[in-house]
Design an enzyme around this catalytic site. Structure first.
Site, PDB file in Angstrom:
ATOM      1  N   TRP A 166       0.829  -1.195   0.000  1.00  0.00           N
ATOM      2  CA  TRP A 166       0.000   0.000   0.000  1.00  0.00           C
ATOM      3  C   TRP A 166       0.869   1.253   0.000  1.00  0.00           C
ATOM      4  O   TRP A 166       2.019   1.236   0.424  1.00  0.00           O
ATOM      5  CB  TRP A 166      -0.893   0.057   1.253  1.00  0.00           C
ATOM      6  CG  TRP A 166      -1.695  -1.171   1.543  1.00  0.00           C
ATOM      7  CD1 TRP A 166      -1.452  -2.061   2.555  1.00  0.00           C
ATOM      8  CD2 TRP A 166      -2.890  -1.644   0.885  1.00  0.00           C
ATOM      9  NE1 TRP A 166      -2.419  -3.037   2.545  1.00  0.00           N
ATOM     10  CE2 TRP A 166      -3.295  -2.804   1.543  1.00  0.00           C
ATOM     11  CE3 TRP A 166      -3.642  -1.173  -0.199  1.00  0.00           C
ATOM     12  CZ2 TRP A 166      -4.434  -3.532   1.153  1.00  0.00           C
ATOM     13  CZ3 TRP A 166      -4.764  -1.885  -0.593  1.00  0.00           C
ATOM     14  CH2 TRP A 166      -5.153  -3.047   0.079  1.00  0.00           C
ATOM     15  N   HIS A 172      -1.080   2.430   4.657  1.00  0.00           N
ATOM     16  CA  HIS A 172      -0.299   2.009   5.828  1.00  0.00           C
ATOM     17  C   HIS A 172      -0.698   2.785   7.080  1.00  0.00           C
ATOM     18  O   HIS A 172      -0.788   2.221   8.170  1.00  0.00           O
ATOM     19  CB  HIS A 172       1.194   2.157   5.548  1.00  0.00           C
ATOM     20  CG  HIS A 172       1.726   1.060   4.674  1.00  0.00           C
ATOM     21  ND1 HIS A 172       1.803  -0.250   5.097  1.00  0.00           N
ATOM     22  CD2 HIS A 172       2.172   1.069   3.388  1.00  0.00           C
ATOM     23  CE1 HIS A 172       2.291  -0.999   4.120  1.00  0.00           C
ATOM     24  NE2 HIS A 172       2.522  -0.231   3.074  1.00  0.00           N
ATOM     25  N   ASP A 184       9.184   1.560   3.985  1.00  0.00           N
ATOM     26  CA  ASP A 184       9.216   2.162   2.642  1.00  0.00           C
ATOM     27  C   ASP A 184      10.292   3.236   2.531  1.00  0.00           C
ATOM     28  O   ASP A 184      10.867   3.441   1.473  1.00  0.00           O
ATOM     29  CB  ASP A 184       7.856   2.780   2.290  1.00  0.00           C
ATOM     30  CG  ASP A 184       6.920   1.765   1.640  1.00  0.00           C
ATOM     31  OD1 ASP A 184       7.407   0.705   1.188  1.00  0.00           O
ATOM     32  OD2 ASP A 184       5.702   2.029   1.602  1.00  0.00           O
ATOM     33  N   ARG A 206      13.699   1.201   2.036  1.00  0.00           N
ATOM     34  CA  ARG A 206      13.843   0.067   1.114  1.00  0.00           C
ATOM     35  C   ARG A 206      14.812   0.346  -0.038  1.00  0.00           C
ATOM     36  O   ARG A 206      15.388  -0.585  -0.594  1.00  0.00           O
ATOM     37  CB  ARG A 206      12.488  -0.434   0.604  1.00  0.00           C
ATOM     38  CG  ARG A 206      11.803   0.478  -0.390  1.00  0.00           C
ATOM     39  CD  ARG A 206      10.385   0.023  -0.701  1.00  0.00           C
ATOM     40  NE  ARG A 206      10.334  -1.173  -1.536  1.00  0.00           N
ATOM     41  CZ  ARG A 206       9.213  -1.666  -2.055  1.00  0.00           C
ATOM     42  NH1 ARG A 206       8.056  -1.080  -1.794  1.00  0.00           N
ATOM     43  NH2 ARG A 206       9.240  -2.735  -2.813  1.00  0.00           N
ATOM     44  N   HIS A 215       8.681  -6.822   0.986  1.00  0.00           N
ATOM     45  CA  HIS A 215       7.356  -6.180   0.872  1.00  0.00           C
ATOM     46  C   HIS A 215       6.328  -7.025   0.131  1.00  0.00           C
ATOM     47  O   HIS A 215       5.170  -6.631   0.033  1.00  0.00           O
ATOM     48  CB  HIS A 215       7.489  -4.816   0.182  1.00  0.00           C
ATOM     49  CG  HIS A 215       8.297  -3.815   0.957  1.00  0.00           C
ATOM     50  ND1 HIS A 215       7.733  -2.751   1.623  1.00  0.00           N
ATOM     51  CD2 HIS A 215       9.635  -3.746   1.192  1.00  0.00           C
ATOM     52  CE1 HIS A 215       8.698  -2.048   2.232  1.00  0.00           C
ATOM     53  NE2 HIS A 215       9.857  -2.634   1.974  1.00  0.00           N
ATOM     54  N   HIS A 221       4.422  -2.413   9.087  1.00  0.00           N
ATOM     55  CA  HIS A 221       4.357  -2.210   7.636  1.00  0.00           C
ATOM     56  C   HIS A 221       3.974  -3.493   6.878  1.00  0.00           C
ATOM     57  O   HIS A 221       3.068  -3.487   6.045  1.00  0.00           O
ATOM     58  CB  HIS A 221       5.694  -1.684   7.134  1.00  0.00           C
ATOM     59  CG  HIS A 221       5.681  -1.311   5.690  1.00  0.00           C
ATOM     60  ND1 HIS A 221       5.332  -0.053   5.249  1.00  0.00           N
ATOM     61  CD2 HIS A 221       5.941  -2.036   4.575  1.00  0.00           C
ATOM     62  CE1 HIS A 221       5.377  -0.019   3.932  1.00  0.00           C
ATOM     63  NE2 HIS A 221       5.756  -1.206   3.486  1.00  0.00           N
ATOM     64  N   ASP A 243       1.131  -4.638   4.052  1.00  0.00           N
ATOM     65  CA  ASP A 243       1.412  -5.041   2.663  1.00  0.00           C
ATOM     66  C   ASP A 243       0.906  -6.440   2.315  1.00  0.00           C
ATOM     67  O   ASP A 243       0.477  -6.682   1.181  1.00  0.00           O
ATOM     68  CB  ASP A 243       2.919  -4.973   2.386  1.00  0.00           C
ATOM     69  CG  ASP A 243       3.372  -3.600   1.893  1.00  0.00           C
ATOM     70  OD1 ASP A 243       2.511  -2.779   1.534  1.00  0.00           O
ATOM     71  OD2 ASP A 243       4.607  -3.365   1.863  1.00  0.00           O
ATOM     72  N   HIS A 295       0.597  -7.507  -3.769  1.00  0.00           N
ATOM     73  CA  HIS A 295       1.845  -7.805  -3.065  1.00  0.00           C
ATOM     74  C   HIS A 295       2.006  -9.307  -2.828  1.00  0.00           C
ATOM     75  O   HIS A 295       2.946  -9.749  -2.173  1.00  0.00           O
ATOM     76  CB  HIS A 295       1.936  -7.045  -1.742  1.00  0.00           C
ATOM     77  CG  HIS A 295       2.420  -5.635  -1.912  1.00  0.00           C
ATOM     78  ND1 HIS A 295       3.574  -5.159  -1.358  1.00  0.00           N
ATOM     79  CD2 HIS A 295       1.891  -4.602  -2.622  1.00  0.00           C
ATOM     80  CE1 HIS A 295       3.744  -3.891  -1.703  1.00  0.00           C
ATOM     81  NE2 HIS A 295       2.730  -3.526  -2.469  1.00  0.00           N
ATOM     82  N   HIS A 328      -0.536  -1.747 -10.268  1.00  0.00           N
ATOM     83  CA  HIS A 328      -0.054  -1.829  -8.888  1.00  0.00           C
ATOM     84  C   HIS A 328      -0.328  -0.531  -8.133  1.00  0.00           C
ATOM     85  O   HIS A 328      -0.810  -0.538  -6.999  1.00  0.00           O
ATOM     86  CB  HIS A 328       1.444  -2.152  -8.854  1.00  0.00           C
ATOM     87  CG  HIS A 328       1.938  -2.473  -7.481  1.00  0.00           C
ATOM     88  ND1 HIS A 328       2.083  -3.761  -7.030  1.00  0.00           N
ATOM     89  CD2 HIS A 328       2.256  -1.671  -6.442  1.00  0.00           C
ATOM     90  CE1 HIS A 328       2.487  -3.730  -5.762  1.00  0.00           C
ATOM     91  NE2 HIS A 328       2.600  -2.467  -5.386  1.00  0.00           N
ATOM     92  N   ASP A 354      -2.280   0.284  -4.673  1.00  0.00           N
ATOM     93  CA  ASP A 354      -1.515   0.818  -3.535  1.00  0.00           C
ATOM     94  C   ASP A 354      -2.103   2.151  -3.069  1.00  0.00           C
ATOM     95  O   ASP A 354      -2.224   2.390  -1.866  1.00  0.00           O
ATOM     96  CB  ASP A 354      -0.056   1.074  -3.950  1.00  0.00           C
ATOM     97  CG  ASP A 354       0.886  -0.064  -3.555  1.00  0.00           C
ATOM     98  OD1 ASP A 354       0.430  -1.029  -2.918  1.00  0.00           O
ATOM     99  OD2 ASP A 354       2.076   0.030  -3.900  1.00  0.00           O
TER     100      ASP A 354
HETATM  101  N1  ADE Z   1       8.378  -6.348  -7.183  1.00  0.00           N
HETATM  102  C1  ADE Z   1       8.275  -7.583  -7.703  1.00  0.00           C
HETATM  103  N2  ADE Z   1       7.089  -8.140  -7.392  1.00  0.00           N
HETATM  104  C2  ADE Z   1       6.437  -7.228  -6.665  1.00  0.00           C
HETATM  105  C3  ADE Z   1       5.179  -7.217  -6.040  1.00  0.00           C
HETATM  106  N3  ADE Z   1       4.358  -8.264  -6.106  1.00  0.00           N
HETATM  107  N4  ADE Z   1       4.817  -6.119  -5.354  1.00  0.00           N
HETATM  108  C4  ADE Z   1       5.663  -5.079  -5.277  1.00  0.00           C
HETATM  109  N5  ADE Z   1       6.864  -5.019  -5.838  1.00  0.00           N
HETATM  110  C5  ADE Z   1       7.246  -6.087  -6.535  1.00  0.00           C
HETATM  111 ZN    ZN Z   2       5.739  -1.859   1.408  1.00  0.00          ZN
HETATM  112 ZN    ZN Z   3       2.886  -1.758  -3.447  1.00  0.00          ZN
END
Ligand code: ADE
Ligand code: ZN
Ligand code: ZN
Length: 267
Positions: free
Chosen positions: A1, A6, A42, A45, A57, A114, A118, A124, A147, A151
């Site tokens: 997210w 979060h 986050d 990372r 994550h 966190h 996620d 995720h 994605h 998120d």
């Molecule tokens: N990088 C590779 N796979 C991922 C996922 N499922 N979520 C976030 N980042 C990624």
């Molecule tokens: Zn995360």
């Molecule tokens: Zn994400």
């Protein structure tokens, strides 16, 4: 997210914490706002010092949606540094270990705040196109990816624009808490087996991954790619997002309450 998700998970968890649980959290976070602490993973990372946490994550389930979904831990968590399931297991063990310092237990708690969020984001728990990062979509007039709308975009549209993010997160969390009719019961119903086995995180990851076949990619990549997802797709996604954010907050609280009981008992 994203940060709104979060923060909401963290604020919702606070509502469910026992007195012992909130004392435990305040102590390990040195009174930092819990929603701020939930963003730590986050923030670090992409730092070289923390590059080993980048894969923590998510878990890249390699089944073939929408036909087949499901986590296979051996297959999907084979990376050197592990995945979100092993990260939850390891940070839980780290925080419970009596020889871990106060500062390190604070960091372990920040990771847990966190990652328990996620692991409830369906993408995720999915490998397809790097969890949808490589699937271009439109959200209104905005060019983004699948994605990112799961998120952030859909949550912001639902719970408010990012300017007063903390206030929006708190309002949303209080609404989700009020919608739960029996707080005590829903807490005890959650998986809270802190032991080494990945039982609980695997259960959660499988549950999130089921939504990939049931909704997120139900018409395959072609069903979402380059489409505007801000209308019908968004309407269908909101109840899923609300359910997963609610579960994340509740499960995080049950997990932290159990950690706080363990800390009391081992004193
Ligand atoms: N990088 C590779 N796979 C991922 C996922 N499922 N979520 C976030 N980042 C990624
Ligand atoms: Zn995360
Ligand atoms: Zn994400």
């Amino acid at each position: 997210w994203g940060s709104l998700g979060h923060r909401t998970v963290a604020y919702l968890a606070s509502e469910y914490l026992t007195l012992n649980g909130s004392t435990y959290v305040a102590n390990l976070l040195n009174d930092q706002d819990i929603s701020e602490a939930a963003l730590f993973a986050d923030k670090v990372r992409h730092m070289p010092m923390f590059n080993y946490t980048a894969g923590w994550h998510y878990i890249d389930a390699q089944d073939d949606p929408p036909r087949q979904c499901g986590i296979n831990i051996k297959r999907d968590c084979a990376m050197q540094d592990g995945c979100i399931v092993s990260a939850i297991v390891n940070q839980t063990a780290r925080i419970m270990n009596e020889s871990t310092s106060h500062a390190d237990r604070g960091q372990a708690l920040r990771f847990l705040l966190h990652f328990l969020g996620d692991i409830h984001q369906p993408l995720h728990t999915e490998a397809e196109e790097r969890g949808g990062n490589e699937i271009p979509v439109l959200f209104g007039h905005k060019h983004t990816n699948l994605h990112s709308i799961w998120d952030t975009e859909m949550l912001v549209k639902h719970a408010g624009a990012e300017e007063d993010e903390k206030a929006n997160a708190l309002t949303w969390a209080k609404k989700l808490f009020a919608a739960d009719q029996d707080h005590a019961r829903s807490l005890t119903a959650e998986c809270q087996d802190l032991g080494k086995a990945a039982k609980c995180p695997l259960l959660w990851a499988n549950e999130a991954n089921k939504w990939i076949c049931k909704y997120v990619l139900k018409d395959d990549v072609a069903g979402v790619e380059n489409k505007d997802l801000s209308a019908k797709y968004y309407d269908g996604a909101v109840p899923i997002v609300e359910e997963m954010i609610s579960k994340a907050g509740r499960r995080l609280a049950a997990w932290v309450n159990a950690l706080a009981v363990h800390a009391l008992e081992s004193r």
